[in-house]
Design a protein around this motif. Structure first.
Motif, PDB file in Angstrom:
ATOM      1  N   ASN A 248       0.263  -1.317  -0.238  1.00 36.79           N
ATOM      2  CA  ASN A 248      -0.043   0.196   0.571  1.00 36.79           C
ATOM      3  C   ASN A 248       0.328   1.309  -0.299  1.00 36.79           C
ATOM      4  O   ASN A 248       0.189   2.301  -0.302  1.00 36.79           O
ATOM      5  CB  ASN A 248      -1.095   0.298   0.995  1.00 36.79           C
ATOM      6  N   TYR A 249       2.189   1.226   0.793  1.00 35.38           N
ATOM      7  CA  TYR A 249       2.912   2.642   0.549  1.00 35.38           C
ATOM      8  C   TYR A 249       3.397   2.459  -1.049  1.00 35.38           C
ATOM      9  O   TYR A 249       3.606   3.586  -1.299  1.00 35.38           O
ATOM     10  CB  TYR A 249       4.229   2.022   1.169  1.00 35.38           C
ATOM     11  N   GLU A 250       3.907   1.527  -1.449  1.00 38.10           N
ATOM     12  CA  GLU A 250       3.914   1.543  -2.666  1.00 38.10           C
ATOM     13  C   GLU A 250       2.860   1.927  -4.069  1.00 38.10           C
ATOM     14  O   GLU A 250       2.811   2.806  -4.980  1.00 38.10           O
ATOM     15  CB  GLU A 250       4.701   0.230  -3.310  1.00 38.10           C
ATOM     16  N   GLY A 251       1.596   1.321  -3.540  1.00 35.12           N
ATOM     17  CA  GLY A 251       0.497   1.217  -4.349  1.00 35.12           C
ATOM     18  C   GLY A 251       0.444   2.895  -4.673  1.00 35.12           C
ATOM     19  O   GLY A 251      -1.148   2.979  -5.391  1.00 35.12           O
ATOM     20  N   HIS A 252       0.797   3.674  -3.400  1.00 26.54           N
ATOM     21  CA  HIS A 252       0.064   5.272  -3.326  1.00 26.54           C
ATOM     22  C   HIS A 252       0.989   5.614  -3.439  1.00 26.54           C
ATOM     23  O   HIS A 252       1.087   7.347  -2.854  1.00 26.54           O
ATOM     24  CB  HIS A 252      -1.104   5.257  -1.867  1.00 26.54           C
ATOM     25  N   GLY A 253       1.770   5.829  -4.434  1.00 32.04           N
ATOM     26  CA  GLY A 253       2.851   6.973  -4.510  1.00 32.04           C
ATOM     27  C   GLY A 253       3.562   6.932  -3.886  1.00 32.04           C
ATOM     28  O   GLY A 253       4.264   7.697  -3.693  1.00 32.04           O
TER      29      GLY A 253
END
Length: 361
Positions: A248-253
């Motif tokens: 989720n950290y990666e998936g939200h930029g």
């Protein structure tokens, strides 16, 4: 929104400050919260977060055996396929599209049980599902349990620090939380049991289910390839269990606006479509935020969606009785208008440039 505002247990540092802005805790605060919430001796209501990480720790010896005793190119390939594709896709199929969003329905409990247990059981449904409803309601805003603006650790340790349900829900709100889990088949606590354990799940049933699930799969893999195969796959599952917490950290930029025109059409949050999670797990995240209840999120020709292929296959053989597919709606409402706007802009530029070249000074 009132229920989702307080269904999760707030961290000691809080969700927002007096101005309504996101509280960005220090690494020290995050680690302190993490270990405090793992302390089952301090409060038995911490059992679910402790239990979730206990399973990860139990997989470490298998991972070490794979690396130092059973390692080979073939075993590495098997580990990659199981951790990246099988575990990743199953997470999308089961936790994301079914348990949380109800994007499809099983014909009966047999197909639900089969799908639920296609892989090793690691993540408790309760931790994932309830918090994910909050995530969609508050994406990238204070209260989002894995808000990328909070930083890497804020997201990585969210399953313990931010995702467990509140321990002081009223009976009415507790029953509402139960309803969010009812279709998953989870045998939930009574309200009186919840007041004792602080969770929807019953610890005795959760431990029994864990033992049976892992025992079955270890025996199955052992019969197929001995301890080498069993340890390799269990170790791979442990690798996935740690890696998935970074998504989720990666998936939200990573807390930045990395959305691209013509790729990421949802502009209500910072979610982005990434090739790697998309290819290996069908997790086209921006598409998902655009149509969270769709059983398919690989809307474009290049967007491979193994999770959708499984759901569609079950539908073809009668295991799934209903699903939502928002591909056509996506193309009509978002992609085609974008292509037309690009075409119109190109045509306008084609008209303007000759006029500029032929105009007199």
């Amino acid at each position: 929104m009132a229920f989702l505002d307080h269904v999760l247990q707030p961290p000691a540092y809080g969700w927002q400050d007096e101005n309504g802005d996101l509280v960005k805790p220090s690494s020290k605060q995050i680690w302190h919260e993490f270990f405090s919430r793992l302390n089952v001796f301090k409060d038995r209501k911490n059992w679910l977060g402790f239990f979730s990480w206990l399973k990860v720790i139990c997989l470490v010896p298998f991972f070490l055996l794979f690396v130092f005793k059973f390692f080979s190119v073939w075993m590495l390939l098997i580990a990659f396929l199981y951790s990246m594709i099988i575990m990743g896709t199953h997470g999308t199929i089961w936790y994301h599209r079914y348990c949380t969003h109800g994007a499809y329905k099983f014909k009966n409990n047999f197909w639900r049980f089969l799908t639920q247990n296609l892989t090793l059981k690691i993540i408790p449904e309760e931790i994932y599902v309830v918090s994910h409803h909050v995530h969609h309601a508050k994406s990238d805003r204070p209260g989002d349990p894995y808000n990328a603006f909070g930083g890497f650790l804020y997201c990585f340790l969210a399953d313990v620090n931010h995702q467990p349900i509140a321990k002081d829900l009223s009976k009415e709100d507790y029953n509402r939380a139960v309803q969010l889990m009812k279709h998953t088949g989870l045998k939930t606590n009574t309200y009186e049991q919840y007041q004792k354990w602080g969770s929807l799940a019953n610890p005795g049933m959760a431990i029994l289910y864990w033992i049976v699930n892992w025992s079955f799969w270890y025996l199955a893999f052992y019969l197929m390839g001995g301890h080498a195969l069993a340890c390799t796959i269990f170790g791979a599952a442990g690798f996935w269990a740690v890696g998935v917490r970074t998504f989720n950290y990666e998936g939200h930029g990573k807390g930045e606006d990395k959305r691209q025109d013509g790729v990421d059409y949802s502009r209500d949050d910072m979610s982005i479509n990434q090739l790697w999670p998309g290819f290996v797990a069908g997790e086209w995240h921006n598409n998902h935020h655009l149509f969270p209840k769709s059983a398919r999120t690989g809307f474009m020709p290049h967007q491979v969606d193994f999770a959708w292929y499984y759901i569609k296959f079950l539908s073809m053989i009668g295991g799934v009785s209903f699903y939502r597919d928002s591909k056509q709606q996506f193309l009509e409402q978002y992609h085609q208008p974008y292509l037309e706007s690009k075409k119109n802009a190109s045509a306008l530029n084609a008209e303007v440039v000759p006029n500029i070249l032929t105009s007199e000074p």
